[in-house]
Scaffold this active site. Structure first.
Site, PDB file in Angstrom:
ATOM      1  N   HIS A   1       0.833  -1.208   0.000  1.00  0.00           N
ATOM      2  CA  HIS A   1       0.000   0.000   0.000  1.00  0.00           C
ATOM      3  C   HIS A   1       0.867   1.258   0.000  1.00  0.00           C
ATOM      4  O   HIS A   1       1.938   1.294   0.602  1.00  0.00           O
ATOM      5  CB  HIS A   1      -0.977   0.008   1.179  1.00  0.00           C
ATOM      6  CG  HIS A   1      -0.365  -0.003   2.547  1.00  0.00           C
ATOM      7  ND1 HIS A   1      -0.057   1.149   3.224  1.00  0.00           N
ATOM      8  CD2 HIS A   1      -0.038  -1.021   3.371  1.00  0.00           C
ATOM      9  CE1 HIS A   1       0.435   0.836   4.425  1.00  0.00           C
ATOM     10  NE2 HIS A   1       0.463  -0.476   4.535  1.00  0.00           N
TER      11      HIS A   1
ATOM     12  N   ASP B   1      -0.195   4.369   1.059  1.00  0.00           N
ATOM     13  CA  ASP B   1      -0.501   5.381   2.073  1.00  0.00           C
ATOM     14  C   ASP B   1       0.277   5.149   3.357  1.00  0.00           C
ATOM     15  O   ASP B   1       0.727   4.038   3.651  1.00  0.00           O
ATOM     16  CB  ASP B   1      -2.006   5.428   2.373  1.00  0.00           C
ATOM     17  CG  ASP B   1      -2.526   4.152   3.016  1.00  0.00           C
ATOM     18  OD1 ASP B   1      -2.185   3.053   2.534  1.00  0.00           O
ATOM     19  OD2 ASP B   1      -3.287   4.243   4.009  1.00  0.00           O
TER      20      ASP B   1
ATOM     21  N   ASP C   1       6.287   1.727   6.482  1.00  0.00           N
ATOM     22  CA  ASP C   1       4.985   1.078   6.396  1.00  0.00           C
ATOM     23  C   ASP C   1       4.113   1.910   5.452  1.00  0.00           C
ATOM     24  O   ASP C   1       3.530   2.905   5.884  1.00  0.00           O
ATOM     25  CB  ASP C   1       4.350   0.973   7.779  1.00  0.00           C
ATOM     26  CG  ASP C   1       3.021   0.271   7.795  1.00  0.00           C
ATOM     27  OD1 ASP C   1       2.657  -0.339   6.771  1.00  0.00           O
ATOM     28  OD2 ASP C   1       2.322   0.336   8.824  1.00  0.00           O
TER      29      ASP C   1
ATOM     30  N   GLU D   1      -4.906   1.681   2.875  1.00  0.00           N
ATOM     31  CA  GLU D   1      -4.845   0.493   3.734  1.00  0.00           C
ATOM     32  C   GLU D   1      -4.861   0.878   5.198  1.00  0.00           C
ATOM     33  O   GLU D   1      -5.475   0.194   6.033  1.00  0.00           O
ATOM     34  CB  GLU D   1      -3.582  -0.317   3.404  1.00  0.00           C
ATOM     35  CG  GLU D   1      -3.532  -1.692   4.045  1.00  0.00           C
ATOM     36  CD  GLU D   1      -2.834  -1.730   5.418  1.00  0.00           C
ATOM     37  OE1 GLU D   1      -2.797  -2.797   6.038  1.00  0.00           O
ATOM     38  OE2 GLU D   1      -2.307  -0.669   5.858  1.00  0.00           O
ATOM     39  N   GLU D   2      -4.196   1.979   5.535  1.00  0.00           N
ATOM     40  CA  GLU D   2      -4.056   2.359   6.937  1.00  0.00           C
ATOM     41  C   GLU D   2      -5.380   2.782   7.578  1.00  0.00           C
ATOM     42  O   GLU D   2      -5.486   2.831   8.801  1.00  0.00           O
ATOM     43  CB  GLU D   2      -3.035   3.491   7.080  1.00  0.00           C
ATOM     44  CG  GLU D   2      -1.614   3.107   6.716  1.00  0.00           C
ATOM     45  CD  GLU D   2      -0.968   2.167   7.718  1.00  0.00           C
ATOM     46  OE1 GLU D   2      -1.627   1.790   8.707  1.00  0.00           O
ATOM     47  OE2 GLU D   2       0.198   1.790   7.512  1.00  0.00           O
TER      48      GLU D   2
ATOM     49  N   HIS E   1       4.597   3.776  12.382  1.00  0.00           N
ATOM     50  CA  HIS E   1       3.599   4.793  12.740  1.00  0.00           C
ATOM     51  C   HIS E   1       4.126   5.829  13.727  1.00  0.00           C
ATOM     52  O   HIS E   1       3.341   6.552  14.344  1.00  0.00           O
ATOM     53  CB  HIS E   1       2.320   4.159  13.313  1.00  0.00           C
ATOM     54  CG  HIS E   1       1.582   3.279  12.367  1.00  0.00           C
ATOM     55  ND1 HIS E   1       0.287   2.857  12.596  1.00  0.00           N
ATOM     56  CD2 HIS E   1       1.951   2.717  11.180  1.00  0.00           C
ATOM     57  CE1 HIS E   1      -0.109   2.084  11.599  1.00  0.00           C
ATOM     58  NE2 HIS E   1       0.893   1.985  10.725  1.00  0.00           N
TER      59      HIS E   1
END
Length: 416
Positions: free
Chosen positions: A84, A86, A147, A181-182, A387
């Site tokens: 992903h 994002d 990520d 996705e997040e 994150h």
């Protein structure tokens, strides 16, 4: 022998993380932020330039591409690799300035934009395995975006290797990059016909060698509290404040178990994530997680019962309990296709790593894709401390992940 271009992979990753692609859970558009397409456009152009076929960027921000089969075997399944674009809303993704720390010596790393952000082996023991290698961090005031831009860069570099080395035999290789996705919408608008694969792998995992074939089953839950409104100046014996009832429900939740901060391994939880409303009507949002469907049912029943006891104390107050399915444990599907996980494990071993088969305390696009007809476990990229401002990744882990992809393509062809 597979030799992935280290400098090219590092440059690719560091270029991608500088593109702001943060998604927005409060947005009703798709993708939730238009800026995610900035990276999608770059990826589509780079795929075309390297010689990939059927490259498409659609209106929703998905990128689809194919590396056509070069084997004479007709029964090799089409395999998809997915990541992903994002980054998480949890921490700023604006103006990311990645830093390459060459030949990491094991000492603490003070991030320059915020010197209170210190990366250390004490807090991140996995750094110990990267002494002497190169690692990448952000500068201290943003997340890094490993990520899942590490997964994006790894897939792109592996694709470049496969196209540049046509003697490596493989079936059709499909590439998909998803937005959002997040925020739980990564496959909401995906076109499975364009994906066009029989099996898939997300590149969205952590420590080198990890292979995740099991995820949480996940639901959302909303408790909607209806109070009794009255003018506050004349409210005695009449007003029932929904906000106060909501606070009492939250206070009634256990503090020593059943929450993310008190559970680990295979324990499920219930987690309040939002509180919105006024005195007349208030909604509490929860996420509910367990590895089994039976566990989810038990969590819902318990949460609803707690709320009913609290609301029942207030005359005139009512409540609604709304349950929303989010995704289910991918293992229920993957167990029906053992070769998908077995081939990934073999590819990891061929890359010189020990396989660490794990369950995810969360989900990936693969959780949903598995139930959409694409059995899809999750493979490592090396990302750590995701994150947050101390996010980092080891370059050697990314190289091994790209090598794993190449081996995996070869194994599917060999076994056909």
């Amino acid at each position: 022998m597979i030799v992935i271009d280290k400098e090219a992979l590092v440059a690719r990753f560091m270029r991608y993380v500088q593109v702001d692609t943060q998604s927005d859970p409060e947005s009703s558009t798709f993708p939730t932020t238009e800026k995610q397409k900035d990276l999608s456009k770059i990826l589509a152009e780079e795929l075309k330039a390297m010689g990939a076929q059927q490259v498409e960027l659609d209106a929703f921000g998905y990128v689809y591409a194919t590396i056509p089969a070069n084997t004479t075997k007709s029964n090799v399944p089409a395999i998809c690799f997915c990541s992903h674009v994002d980054t998480a809303p949890d921490c700023s993704g604006t103006n990311v300035q990645p830093i390459l720390h060459k030949n990491y010596d094991g000492n603490d790393i003070v991030l320059p934009k915020d010197t209170t952000q210190v990366l250390s082996i004490k807090k991140s023991p996995y750094l110990q395995q990267h002494i002497g290698g190169d690692i990448i961090t952000a500068s201290g005031d943003t997340l890094l975006g490993a990520d899942d831009k590490s997964g994006v860069a790894i897939i792109m570099q592996a694709a470049q290797y496969l196209i540049s080395n046509p003697t490596i035999l493989h079936g059709d290789i499909k590439i998909v990059f998803t937005p959002d996705e997040e925020v739980g919408k990564g496959v909401a608008k995906i076109d499975m016909e364009k994906v066009g694969a029989q099996f898939g792998y997300t590149l969205d995992g952590g420590e080198a060698g990890s292979l995740e074939d099991e995820s949480f089953s996940a639901d959302g839950a909303s408790i909607i509290i209806n109070g009794v409104i009255a003018h506050p100046g004349y409210a005695k014996g009449k007003l029932v404040n929904a906000l106060k009832i909501a606070g009492e429900i939250l206070a009634a939740l256990p503090t020593d178990e059943w929450s993310p901060e008190t559970t680990e391994k295979r324990q499920g939880f219930v987690h309040p994530v939002s509180l919105n409303g006024i005195a007349e009507k208030t909604t509490i949002g929860f996420i509910v997680r367990d590895y089994t469907r039976e566990g989810l049912v038990a969590h819902h029943n318990r949460l609803k019962a707690i709320a009913e006891v609290v609301v029942g104390k207030y005359k005139g107050a009512t409540m609604e309990y709304v349950q929303t399915e989010q995704y289910r444990n991918m293992k229920e599907v993957l167990d029906q296709y053992p070769a998908v996980v077995a081939n990934a494990a073999k590819a990891i071993e061929r890359s010189g790593l020990q396989v660490i088969q794990e369950n995810i305390r969360g989900g990936t696009d693969g959780s949903r894709l598995s139930y959409m007809g694409l059995p899809c476990p999750n493979i490592f990229t090396g990302m750590q401390n995701i994150h947050g401002k101390q996010e980092w990744i080891g370059v050697n882990d990314m190289l091994k992940a790209a090598e794993t992809i190449v081996h995996l393509c070869m194994i599917w062809e060999e076994n056909a």
